[in-house]
Motif scaffolding. Sequence first.
Motif, PDB file in Angstrom:
ATOM      1  N   SER A   1     -66.371  51.800 -27.311  1.00 42.19           N
ATOM      2  CA  SER A   1     -65.815  50.751 -28.271  1.00 42.19           C
ATOM      3  C   SER A   1     -67.114  49.785 -28.798  1.00 42.19           C
ATOM      4  O   SER A   1     -66.778  49.044 -29.902  1.00 42.19           O
ATOM      5  CB  SER A   1     -64.755  49.852 -27.747  1.00 42.19           C
ATOM      6  N   PHE A   2     -68.100  49.758 -28.088  1.00 41.12           N
ATOM      7  CA  PHE A   2     -69.323  49.152 -28.558  1.00 41.12           C
ATOM      8  C   PHE A   2     -70.577  49.648 -27.415  1.00 41.12           C
ATOM      9  O   PHE A   2     -70.029  50.167 -26.403  1.00 41.12           O
ATOM     10  CB  PHE A   2     -69.221  47.554 -28.062  1.00 41.12           C
TER      11      PHE A   2
ATOM     12  N   ASP B   1     -79.561  37.532 -20.553  1.00 37.89           N
ATOM     13  CA  ASP B   1     -79.504  37.262 -21.898  1.00 37.89           C
ATOM     14  C   ASP B   1     -78.300  38.083 -22.344  1.00 37.89           C
ATOM     15  O   ASP B   1     -77.981  39.432 -22.202  1.00 37.89           O
ATOM     16  CB  ASP B   1     -80.943  37.940 -22.631  1.00 37.89           C
TER      17      ASP B   1
ATOM     18  N   ALA C   1     -76.948  39.081 -25.136  1.00 37.82           N
ATOM     19  CA  ALA C   1     -76.884  40.101 -25.999  1.00 37.82           C
ATOM     20  C   ALA C   1     -77.505  41.185 -25.795  1.00 37.82           C
ATOM     21  O   ALA C   1     -77.591  42.084 -26.705  1.00 37.82           O
ATOM     22  CB  ALA C   1     -77.524  39.399 -27.401  1.00 37.82           C
ATOM     23  N   LEU C   2     -78.352  41.305 -24.701  1.00 38.46           N
ATOM     24  CA  LEU C   2     -78.963  42.635 -24.390  1.00 38.46           C
ATOM     25  C   LEU C   2     -78.081  43.618 -24.143  1.00 38.46           C
ATOM     26  O   LEU C   2     -77.145  43.479 -23.519  1.00 38.46           O
ATOM     27  CB  LEU C   2     -80.160  42.317 -23.371  1.00 38.46           C
ATOM     28  N   ARG C   3     -78.579  45.067 -24.405  1.00 42.60           N
ATOM     29  CA  ARG C   3     -77.666  45.935 -23.752  1.00 42.60           C
ATOM     30  C   ARG C   3     -78.131  46.640 -22.732  1.00 42.60           C
ATOM     31  O   ARG C   3     -77.959  46.484 -21.595  1.00 42.60           O
ATOM     32  CB  ARG C   3     -77.594  47.274 -24.959  1.00 42.60           C
TER      33      ARG C   3
ATOM     34  N   ALA D   1     -63.354  46.491 -31.013  1.00 38.61           N
ATOM     35  CA  ALA D   1     -63.558  45.594 -29.818  1.00 38.61           C
ATOM     36  C   ALA D   1     -63.598  44.265 -30.064  1.00 38.61           C
ATOM     37  O   ALA D   1     -63.375  43.330 -29.216  1.00 38.61           O
ATOM     38  CB  ALA D   1     -64.571  46.177 -29.276  1.00 38.61           C
ATOM     39  N   HIS D   2     -64.273  43.817 -31.119  1.00 37.32           N
ATOM     40  CA  HIS D   2     -64.371  42.622 -31.703  1.00 37.32           C
ATOM     41  C   HIS D   2     -63.372  42.170 -32.802  1.00 37.32           C
ATOM     42  O   HIS D   2     -63.703  42.518 -33.990  1.00 37.32           O
ATOM     43  CB  HIS D   2     -65.546  42.205 -31.822  1.00 37.32           C
TER      44      HIS D   2
ATOM     45  N   GLU E   1     -74.559  47.334 -34.752  1.00 37.20           N
ATOM     46  CA  GLU E   1     -73.182  47.982 -34.515  1.00 37.20           C
ATOM     47  C   GLU E   1     -72.164  47.347 -34.973  1.00 37.20           C
ATOM     48  O   GLU E   1     -72.405  46.080 -35.192  1.00 37.20           O
ATOM     49  CB  GLU E   1     -73.130  48.584 -33.071  1.00 37.20           C
TER      50      GLU E   1
ATOM     51  N   VAL F   1     -69.988  45.555 -33.687  1.00 30.91           N
ATOM     52  CA  VAL F   1     -69.848  44.046 -32.871  1.00 30.91           C
ATOM     53  C   VAL F   1     -70.606  43.069 -33.492  1.00 30.91           C
ATOM     54  O   VAL F   1     -70.024  41.939 -33.621  1.00 30.91           O
ATOM     55  CB  VAL F   1     -70.156  44.499 -31.331  1.00 30.91           C
ATOM     56  N   ASP F   2     -71.848  43.480 -33.902  1.00 32.04           N
ATOM     57  CA  ASP F   2     -72.731  42.368 -34.403  1.00 32.04           C
ATOM     58  C   ASP F   2     -73.101  42.843 -36.017  1.00 32.04           C
ATOM     59  O   ASP F   2     -74.249  42.778 -36.350  1.00 32.04           O
ATOM     60  CB  ASP F   2     -74.085  42.112 -33.633  1.00 32.04           C
ATOM     61  N   ARG F   3     -72.095  43.253 -36.894  1.00 29.31           N
ATOM     62  CA  ARG F   3     -72.220  44.015 -37.926  1.00 29.31           C
ATOM     63  C   ARG F   3     -72.750  42.800 -39.013  1.00 29.31           C
ATOM     64  O   ARG F   3     -73.027  43.401 -40.031  1.00 29.31           O
ATOM     65  CB  ARG F   3     -70.892  44.571 -38.364  1.00 29.31           C
ATOM     66  N   PHE F   4     -72.926  41.682 -38.816  1.00 27.20           N
ATOM     67  CA  PHE F   4     -73.266  40.713 -40.004  1.00 27.20           C
ATOM     68  C   PHE F   4     -74.630  40.432 -39.912  1.00 27.20           C
ATOM     69  O   PHE F   4     -75.149  39.318 -40.360  1.00 27.20           O
ATOM     70  CB  PHE F   4     -72.410  39.493 -39.927  1.00 27.20           C
TER      71      PHE F   4
ATOM     72  N   GLY G   1     -76.591  34.399 -31.406  1.00 28.18           N
ATOM     73  CA  GLY G   1     -76.375  34.948 -30.156  1.00 28.18           C
ATOM     74  C   GLY G   1     -77.016  36.268 -30.084  1.00 28.18           C
ATOM     75  O   GLY G   1     -77.462  36.748 -28.981  1.00 28.18           O
ATOM     76  N   TYR G   2     -77.235  36.945 -31.304  1.00 28.76           N
ATOM     77  CA  TYR G   2     -77.857  38.303 -31.162  1.00 28.76           C
ATOM     78  C   TYR G   2     -79.308  38.365 -31.554  1.00 28.76           C
ATOM     79  O   TYR G   2     -79.906  39.468 -31.683  1.00 28.76           O
ATOM     80  CB  TYR G   2     -77.204  39.060 -32.034  1.00 28.76           C
TER      81      TYR G   2
ATOM     82  N   SER H   1     -82.068  37.499 -29.989  1.00 28.23           N
ATOM     83  CA  SER H   1     -82.844  38.181 -28.785  1.00 28.23           C
ATOM     84  C   SER H   1     -82.970  39.562 -29.146  1.00 28.23           C
ATOM     85  O   SER H   1     -84.075  40.241 -28.738  1.00 28.23           O
ATOM     86  CB  SER H   1     -82.650  37.439 -27.503  1.00 28.23           C
ATOM     87  N   GLN H   2     -81.728  40.181 -29.287  1.00 22.64           N
ATOM     88  CA  GLN H   2     -81.573  41.664 -29.433  1.00 22.64           C
ATOM     89  C   GLN H   2     -82.434  42.022 -30.413  1.00 22.64           C
ATOM     90  O   GLN H   2     -82.991  43.258 -30.506  1.00 22.64           O
ATOM     91  CB  GLN H   2     -80.095  41.844 -29.278  1.00 22.64           C
TER      92      GLN H   2
ATOM     93  N   ARG I   1     -86.191  42.004 -29.865  1.00 21.84           N
ATOM     94  CA  ARG I   1     -86.631  42.983 -28.971  1.00 21.84           C
ATOM     95  C   ARG I   1     -86.591  44.351 -29.407  1.00 21.84           C
ATOM     96  O   ARG I   1     -87.541  45.280 -29.233  1.00 21.84           O
ATOM     97  CB  ARG I   1     -85.906  43.019 -27.668  1.00 21.84           C
TER      98      ARG I   1
END
Lengths: 370, 370
Positions: A193-194, A206, A208-210, A307-308, B41, B43-46, B64-65, B67-68, B71
């Motif tokens: 879902s993410f 962090d 926001a990291l995956r 998911a969000h 994706e 979740v952070d589509r904007f 919040g995103y 840093s991602q 990187r």
Amino acid sequence: MNHPHAERIRRLQRRLRERGADSAVAFPGPNLQYFTGFRGEPVDRFHALCLPAEGEPVVISPEGYASQARRSSVVESVETVPKNDPAQVAGALLERAGSRPDAVLVDDDAPHAVTAGLYDGLGPDRIGSAGPLFRSLRRRKDEAEVAALRRSAAVADAVSVEVRSLDAVGTTEAELATDIRTGLHGRGATGVSFDVVVGSGPNGADPALRYGDREIRSGEPVVIDFGCFLDGYASDQTRTVVFGGDPPDEFERVHEAVSAALEAGVDAVAPGVTAGAVDAAVRETIDEYGYADEFTHATGHGVGLAAHERLAIAEGDPTELEPGMVFSVEPGVYVEGAYGVRIEDLVVVTGDGAERLNDSPRTWRPLRSD
Amino acid sequence: MNHPHAERIRRLQRRLRERGADSAVAFPGPNLQYFTGFRGEPVDRFHALCLPAEGEPVVISPEGYASQARRSSVVESVETVPKNDPAQVAGALLERAGSRPDAVLVDDDAPHAVTAGLYDGLGPDRIGSAGPLFRSLRRRKDEAEVAALRRSAAVADAVSVEVRSLDAVGTTEAELATDIRTGLHGRGATGVSFDVVVGSGPNGADPALRYGDREIRSGEPVVIDFGCFLDGYASDQTRTVVFGGDPPDEFERVHEAVSAALEAGVDAVAPGVTAGAVDAAVRETIDEYGYADEFTHATGHGVGLAAHERLAIAEGDPTELEPGMVFSVEPGVYVEGAYGVRIEDLVVVTGDGAERLNDSPRTWRPLRSD
């Protein structure tokens, strides 16, 4: 028609009439699925569902995909356009557009490939956003939806237990992410879902990291956050696990703070309580432990066909909780350069409180077979 | 900067200047990934990537995103907006918009949640589609892209071999779909590139169906079509397998026709040849066997960062093939009410012909361990 999709369409049509709008249009993704049971996907993304304020809804579908739309959807009327082409779909929608302002309320997820044609044909004044309307309908889940969310959460819980029993020291975050995806799909999930989060040591600090190629070390907290789609519904849960040796000095207290905050948050949930009050219960608990500055995000978000979803369990949010709302409670404390701790469960608001959808262990201890 | 993403951005900027456009905007999905290596994706589509005709590109990212984005992306400049909110992103884009017609060329995949704000702020005249520009850049794959597509195809091939060795009689289409997804993710895929197709017996005769609860019977042709994402790149391949006993009477001839058509199609591929000529080679072969009316779709489609890119290997299509183009060749014959046969490989156009990206067995015979 007592089918839940038919009931959802009726409710939407009632709201359209109250608003004085002519129609709403849903595109592949959660909104199309909400009204028809058929999600669509990027491959055939130029489907549209036209929902008029009065009369029968119609799916507009490229020729080759009509049979799929017909079989998968509760909507009986399917009109085909000759090609899987956005201009054709926009054209078919234009033919149906009324002449009032807000003639067409368009799905927030609609791709520019189609909306460009609508703006050209109708002008901006006759186009509105269906976002608020679709969101308000989707926010309270019906019984069938809660049941699906529960099944999706159960798959994530089972994989969470499985991950805990792995000998993960020395494997990379990416390898653990692969194990998680494999476990979810092996249990029937149709997707994640993410993208999975595996944040070991400093990477967990962090939110926001995956995941990356970092090897998981003994005694290091690892934030593991994932979810899947099952029957179209998303799960989303987080546990923080320490594989191998003993955790860092202050870690147990941090984990206790986050656990207590999760409990306080879930306990605060009830109909009529505001989203902000749930956030406050979580935030105050973390503050009591002295980690308020390290809790850097909101407490939670809505979960459903995505998911969000835009229900924010956030500071000062005035939204009053209602039975059937489903959201995450996910406090976290992030110790920069060292590690993160986050624990997350999904809850559904009931008639007098909350029911958790997750029940896998929340401890940081791994499961050892020896 | 010799990084492939930097080179892609330079080429885009050159084209923008040639066209007299001020900027293009890419959103999460294949286009954002093409220019930055970062897919984003839902979740952070904007997120948005603003690519001006002159000067440095900038990623616009919710706080919040950031840093991602920083990187994961080759783009150095990241500007944050306070919330993961489409209006905030639209506002940041508006500040950068020039005043010419086509001031902003917008990604075809951009969601209405953001584009609504752009149309309100700029009016339709200053907004154009970035679709043709993005597509023309993405159409010819560079070496790194072909290598990724080859790896993705190898994962699909490995799972194809695995599926062939299963004792699938008595399992349902949905169960086989679960096995396929599990196999793909176990080999490191981050997702399926489109929902799996398992069409047993009569279900295989409709090329748009996915899978259902039908049990696979002995001697029945099963169309098995799937692909995954690996390093962002899609695979897509089809085999038709008969598990258990002997196939229906005419089946071997149908399978031979489709196999021969695939070979004829691949043989026809070369730089300068039209897409329509490849389709014709496939169609004529099927016609020689007398099944022209049962080949109901186009021969193929582009494949890259998406499983379906808009390069149509279709009747009369005048597009001249160029080295680096990657597409499917997927003839099919559908015997209504009985079964379907489809075989699909991906090919890349080389300097003087074609290279296949798939090499798993194309026979209808299963692999038996006994």
